[in-house]
Design a protein around this motif. Sequence first.
Motif, PDB file in Angstrom:
ATOM      1  N   TYR A 299      40.630 -66.840 -19.635  1.00 58.63           N
ATOM      2  CA  TYR A 299      40.530 -66.140 -20.909  1.00 58.63           C
ATOM      3  C   TYR A 299      41.752 -66.506 -21.739  1.00 58.63           C
ATOM      4  CZ  TYR A 299      36.657 -62.777 -20.421  1.00 58.63           C
ATOM      5  OH  TYR A 299      35.430 -62.180 -20.328  1.00 58.63           O
TER       6      TYR A 299
ATOM      7  N   LEU B 113      48.284 -65.543 -19.994  1.00 60.37           N
ATOM      8  CA  LEU B 113      47.916 -65.737 -18.603  1.00 60.37           C
ATOM      9  C   LEU B 113      49.102 -66.293 -17.826  1.00 60.37           C
ATOM     10  CD1 LEU B 113      45.649 -65.769 -16.432  1.00 60.37           C
ATOM     11  CD2 LEU B 113      45.151 -68.110 -17.170  1.00 60.37           C
TER      12      LEU B 113
ATOM     13  N   PHE C  31      43.576 -65.316 -25.116  1.00 58.27           N
ATOM     14  CA  PHE C  31      43.568 -64.188 -26.044  1.00 58.27           C
ATOM     15  C   PHE C  31      44.084 -64.577 -27.418  1.00 58.27           C
ATOM     16  CE2 PHE C  31      42.448 -60.276 -23.864  1.00 58.27           C
ATOM     17  CZ  PHE C  31      42.411 -60.706 -22.548  1.00 58.27           C
ATOM     18  N   GLY C  32      43.536 -63.915 -28.408  1.00 58.59           N
ATOM     19  CA  GLY C  32      44.041 -64.069 -29.761  1.00 58.59           C
ATOM     20  C   GLY C  32      45.297 -63.261 -29.960  1.00 58.59           C
TER      21      GLY C  32
ATOM     22  N   GLN D   2      35.531 -61.203 -17.143  1.00 54.58           N
ATOM     23  CA  GLN D   2      36.638 -60.605 -16.417  1.00 54.58           C
ATOM     24  C   GLN D   2      36.695 -59.108 -16.706  1.00 54.58           C
ATOM     25  OE1 GLN D   2      40.380 -62.647 -16.979  1.00 54.58           O
ATOM     26  NE2 GLN D   2      39.396 -64.648 -16.975  1.00 54.58           N
TER      27      GLN D   2
ATOM     28  N   SER E 254      36.425 -67.244 -23.326  1.00 57.41           N
ATOM     29  CA  SER E 254      36.379 -67.623 -21.923  1.00 57.41           C
ATOM     30  C   SER E 254      35.891 -69.057 -21.784  1.00 57.41           C
ATOM     31  CB  SER E 254      35.438 -66.690 -21.174  1.00 57.41           C
ATOM     32  OG  SER E 254      35.154 -67.193 -19.889  1.00 57.41           O
TER      33      SER E 254
ATOM     34  N   GLN F 107      52.268 -59.221 -21.070  1.00 58.23           N
ATOM     35  CA  GLN F 107      52.239 -58.927 -22.496  1.00 58.23           C
ATOM     36  C   GLN F 107      53.577 -58.346 -22.916  1.00 58.23           C
ATOM     37  OE1 GLN F 107      49.576 -55.784 -23.860  1.00 58.23           O
ATOM     38  NE2 GLN F 107      49.135 -56.911 -25.733  1.00 58.23           N
TER      39      GLN F 107
ATOM     40  N   GLU G 286      50.388 -70.898 -14.506  1.00 56.35           N
ATOM     41  CA  GLU G 286      50.395 -71.545 -15.817  1.00 56.35           C
ATOM     42  C   GLU G 286      51.757 -72.192 -16.052  1.00 56.35           C
ATOM     43  OE1 GLU G 286      47.594 -71.677 -18.046  1.00 56.35           O
ATOM     44  OE2 GLU G 286      46.808 -71.105 -16.071  1.00 56.35           O
TER      45      GLU G 286
ATOM     46  N   PHE H 196      43.210 -62.515 -11.961  1.00 56.46           N
ATOM     47  CA  PHE H 196      44.112 -63.126 -12.924  1.00 56.46           C
ATOM     48  C   PHE H 196      45.253 -62.153 -13.224  1.00 56.46           C
ATOM     49  CE2 PHE H 196      41.159 -66.499 -14.133  1.00 56.46           C
ATOM     50  CZ  PHE H 196      39.941 -65.942 -13.797  1.00 56.46           C
TER      51      PHE H 196
ATOM     52  N   LEU I  24      41.813 -57.130 -29.988  1.00 63.63           N
ATOM     53  CA  LEU I  24      42.040 -58.466 -29.460  1.00 63.63           C
ATOM     54  C   LEU I  24      40.710 -59.157 -29.207  1.00 63.63           C
ATOM     55  CD1 LEU I  24      44.716 -57.521 -26.789  1.00 63.63           C
ATOM     56  CD2 LEU I  24      45.172 -58.836 -28.841  1.00 63.63           C
TER      57      LEU I  24
ATOM     58  N   ILE J 144      49.146 -57.030 -16.694  1.00 61.91           N
ATOM     59  CA  ILE J 144      47.731 -56.633 -16.577  1.00 61.91           C
ATOM     60  C   ILE J 144      47.008 -57.620 -15.672  1.00 61.91           C
ATOM     61  CG2 ILE J 144      45.575 -56.226 -17.823  1.00 61.91           C
ATOM     62  CD1 ILE J 144      47.123 -55.588 -20.292  1.00 61.91           C
TER      63      ILE J 144
ATOM     64  N   ASN K  66      31.951 -67.389 -23.141  1.00 59.01           N
ATOM     65  CA  ASN K  66      31.684 -66.160 -23.884  1.00 59.01           C
ATOM     66  C   ASN K  66      32.895 -65.778 -24.706  1.00 59.01           C
ATOM     67  OD1 ASN K  66      33.500 -64.425 -22.301  1.00 59.01           O
ATOM     68  ND2 ASN K  66      31.954 -64.492 -20.680  1.00 59.01           N
TER      69      ASN K  66
ATOM     70  N   SER L 197      50.410 -60.859 -27.790  1.00 56.88           N
ATOM     71  CA  SER L 197      49.140 -60.854 -27.088  1.00 56.88           C
ATOM     72  C   SER L 197      49.339 -61.101 -25.596  1.00 56.88           C
ATOM     73  CB  SER L 197      48.221 -61.923 -27.690  1.00 56.88           C
ATOM     74  OG  SER L 197      46.906 -61.726 -27.243  1.00 56.88           O
ATOM     75  N   LEU L 198      48.247 -61.072 -24.861  1.00 56.50           N
ATOM     76  CA  LEU L 198      48.319 -61.308 -23.419  1.00 56.50           C
ATOM     77  C   LEU L 198      48.443 -62.797 -23.147  1.00 56.50           C
ATOM     78  CD1 LEU L 198      46.758 -58.493 -23.664  1.00 56.50           C
ATOM     79  CD2 LEU L 198      45.875 -59.029 -21.406  1.00 56.50           C
TER      80      LEU L 198
ATOM     81  N   TYR M 209      48.210 -61.321 -16.102  1.00 57.35           N
ATOM     82  CA  TYR M 209      48.655 -61.554 -17.473  1.00 57.35           C
ATOM     83  C   TYR M 209      49.947 -60.783 -17.713  1.00 57.35           C
ATOM     84  CZ  TYR M 209      43.816 -63.048 -18.444  1.00 57.35           C
ATOM     85  OH  TYR M 209      42.602 -63.684 -18.435  1.00 57.35           O
TER      86      TYR M 209
ATOM     87  N   GLU N 222      31.968 -65.656 -15.595  1.00 56.67           N
ATOM     88  CA  GLU N 222      33.050 -65.866 -16.535  1.00 56.67           C
ATOM     89  C   GLU N 222      33.576 -64.553 -17.098  1.00 56.67           C
ATOM     90  OE1 GLU N 222      33.489 -69.783 -16.047  1.00 56.67           O
ATOM     91  OE2 GLU N 222      34.652 -68.548 -17.398  1.00 56.67           O
TER      92      GLU N 222
ATOM     93  N   PHE O 248      39.213 -55.844 -16.577  1.00 60.81           N
ATOM     94  CA  PHE O 248      40.653 -55.674 -16.668  1.00 60.81           C
ATOM     95  C   PHE O 248      41.136 -54.348 -16.081  1.00 60.81           C
ATOM     96  CE2 PHE O 248      42.181 -59.279 -19.087  1.00 60.81           C
ATOM     97  CZ  PHE O 248      40.985 -59.825 -19.528  1.00 60.81           C
TER      98      PHE O 248
ATOM     99  N   PHE P 185      54.617 -55.687 -19.863  1.00 58.26           N
ATOM    100  CA  PHE P 185      53.384 -55.016 -19.455  1.00 58.26           C
ATOM    101  C   PHE P 185      52.578 -56.053 -18.696  1.00 58.26           C
ATOM    102  CE2 PHE P 185      50.717 -51.513 -19.479  1.00 58.26           C
ATOM    103  CZ  PHE P 185      49.464 -51.723 -20.044  1.00 58.26           C
TER     104      PHE P 185
END
Lengths: 110, 118
Positions: free
Chosen positions: A98, B46, A100-101, B107, A93, B38, B59, B34, A89, B93, A32, B43-44, B36, B105, B109, B91
């Motif tokens: 996920y 993982l 992210f852009g 998530q 997935s 930032q 990761e 998960f 953003l 998250i 997604n 951007s975020l 993350y 799939e 937040f 930050f």
Amino acid sequence: KQEVTQIPAALSVPEGENLVLNCSFTDSAIYNLQWFRQDPGKGLTSLLLIQSSQREQTSGRLNASLDKSSGRSTLYIAASQPGDSATYLCAVSGTYKYIFGTGTRLKVLA
Amino acid sequence: GAVVSQHPSRVICKSGTSVKIECRSLDFQATTMFWYRQFPKQSLMLMATSNEGSKATYEQGVEKDKFLINHASLTLSTLTVTSAHPEDSSFYICSATWLGGTNQETQYFGPGTRLLVL
């Protein structure tokens, strides 16, 4: 390796304009795609979620489309308002991750 | 439904100390959580994936001995930043996937935790 890019990186528009934010991804094998809004110093607010089998989703003034084959999604915001100012953003997935852009920082001027 | 909380929302600590951040799924059971990170105007990214009752998967480039993750129950995961340094200021998250949902799939937040290391 999935890479997600958003264009433009920043956008400033006068109030009332319709605008389009772009998101592209390199691997079309996604489950997604989700669009989020993030206000400065805050967490994420989910705007729209598009399943891989869908082509678009709408919520109020927001419409998001998905073209998996070309690796693109757009977020359309109608009649923009100063309250829409935030960073947007997109995230794709796949395999329970996920990605992210890079985000688009939007400023709507009153 | 599908609410995720984080505590604390903001923490300031001295360099060399450890900081624990909690992530809770309030109204659902999360098989996977998960974490993350930032950095400002980025951007975020993982950091790790945490499954209940097993070791987290980190990761590439994330130090597992520095960022300790515990997922002891279906509603709680913790991230401990050990011997924090100013470069860890960021930050953080968390997110969670919903056990038994039609789309695992998706998530959900948390609101994030801002860490400042002096």
